[in-house]
Design a protein around this motif. Structure first.
Motif, short mmCIF file in Angstrom:
data_model
loop_
_atom_site.label_atom_id
_atom_site.label_comp_id
_atom_site.label_asym_id
_atom_site.label_seq_id
_atom_site.Cartn_x
_atom_site.Cartn_y
_atom_site.Cartn_z
N ILE A 1 0.36 5.63 -7.63
CA ILE A 1 -0.73 5.80 -8.60
C ILE A 1 -1.41 7.16 -8.45
N PHE B 1 0.82 -1.21 0.00
CA PHE B 1 0.00 0.00 0.00
C PHE B 1 0.86 1.26 0.00
N VAL C 1 -4.66 4.96 0.70
CA VAL C 1 -3.58 3.98 0.62
C VAL C 1 -2.46 4.29 1.62
N LEU D 1 1.68 1.64 -3.55
CA LEU D 1 0.49 2.00 -4.33
C LEU D 1 0.25 3.51 -4.35
#
Length: 160
Positions: A100, A94, A136, A97
């Motif tokens: 993104i 996470f 996240v 992540l």
């Protein structure tokens, strides 16, 4: 300790500053200025310029962090089979992540996303990227602070 927390605890204070403080300060700058922009709809003022600058910097910076950690940590840990339970995988996964939404903000600011869309559409997407990053990042922090041994102990209890 998860690899996430180990990374932040090692090489004090530099890893904490590089991998946590700088990205979070820039992301929080975006989040706070985003609220101001959403309420005032001032898309040309000083706050929007700060928001844009922070968005460009943090997205590009975090893309560098992503590649660095992916090749220097994730791949070697995976090949060696050294993950410390699913808690560790979730924390690191996470965290990574976050690239993104953060790089998405940079692409939006560069005009690579939504180039021909209206300002309202861009404002909504920008806010969605900020919200996604907050989600996240907080999942990464929560799992990063957990001890992977929590699952080891429960697995050992089930085996008994």
């Amino acid at each position: 300790m998860t690899h996430y927390m180990e990374l932040l605890a090692t090489n004090q204070p530099w890893n904490l500053l590089i991998f946590m403080a700088l990205p979070v300060i820039l992301a929080e700058t975006i989040a706070v200025s985003e609220l101001y922009i959403l309420f005032t709809r001032d898309l040309q003022g000083r706050v929007r310029k700060i928001n844009k600058f922070a968005g460009v910097i943090v997205g590009c910076y975090f893309l560098g962090i992503f590649f660095y950690l992916f090749f220097k940590a994730v791949i070697p840990i995976t090949i060696a089979g050294e993950w410390r339970t699913i808690i560790d995988v979730i924390a690191v996964g996470f965290y990574l992540l976050g690239v993104i939404p953060l790089f998405g903000i940079s692409l939006l600011e560069f005009g690579a996303i939504g180039k021909y869309k209206g300002e309202e559409w861009k404002l909504k997407l920008h806010a969605k990227f900020v919200a996604l990053f907050l989600i996240v990042a907080h999942i990464a922090m929560i799992f990063g602070m957990l001890s992977p041994s929590l699952l080891d102990a429960s697995m050992q209890m089930h085996q008994m």
